[in-house]
Write an enzyme that holds these catalytic residues in place. Structure first.
Site, short mmCIF file in Angstrom:
data_model
loop_
_atom_site.label_atom_id
_atom_site.label_comp_id
_atom_site.label_asym_id
_atom_site.label_seq_id
_atom_site.Cartn_x
_atom_site.Cartn_y
_atom_site.Cartn_z
N CYS A 41 0.83 -1.21 0.00
CA CYS A 41 0.00 0.00 0.00
C CYS A 41 0.87 1.26 0.00
O CYS A 41 1.40 1.64 1.04
CB CYS A 41 -0.92 -0.01 1.21
SG CYS A 41 -2.00 1.44 1.30
N CYS A 44 -0.52 3.94 2.33
CA CYS A 44 -0.27 3.68 3.76
C CYS A 44 1.20 3.85 4.12
O CYS A 44 1.52 4.41 5.17
CB CYS A 44 -0.68 2.25 4.11
SG CYS A 44 -2.35 1.81 3.64
N ASP A 45 2.09 3.33 3.30
CA ASP A 45 3.50 3.21 3.66
C ASP A 45 4.45 4.06 2.83
O ASP A 45 5.65 4.03 3.06
CB ASP A 45 3.95 1.76 3.55
CG ASP A 45 3.15 0.84 4.47
OD1 ASP A 45 2.73 1.31 5.54
OD2 ASP A 45 2.94 -0.33 4.11
#
Length: 104
Positions: A41, A44-45
């Site tokens: 992701c 997300c990251d």
């Protein structure tokens, strides 16, 4: 559940999380390094890879979108396309191929 609610439900915000499954490669080290260099992701990251060289595996719309997102903050993005050609929509493929920080 919502269909059994006796009264209307009100909210200032609603998050609809329908879920998505990442398709992992099944290569050695993939499981051991999830969250420590291997991610599924970019949203997300992606901040973890700021200023670094990153690799995105895939050639569809999702991979193209992740590559474009990562290209904003990463030093470079290399896309590994497993089927020999980008399968992303023409608009996304064009943006990827023309981006100076993305190599396919």
């Amino acid at each position: 559940t919502l269909d059994e609610a006796e009264a209307p439900l009100y909210a200032r915000a609603l998050v609809v999380a329908t879920g998505a499954d990442s398709r992992w490669l099944g290569v050695p080290g993939e499981h051991e390094y999830r969250g420590r260099g291997v991610s599924s992701c970019a949203t997300c990251d992606g901040y973890l890879y700021r200023g670094k060289d990153v690799v995105v595996v895939g050639g569809g719309d999702s991979a193209a979108e992740e590559a474009l997102l990562l290209a904003r903050t990463s030093r470079s993005v290399t896309m590994i396309v497993r089927r020999g050609a980008l399968r992303a929509s023409r608009a996304l493929a064009t943006r990827v191929l023309e981006h100076p920080n993305i190599a396919v």
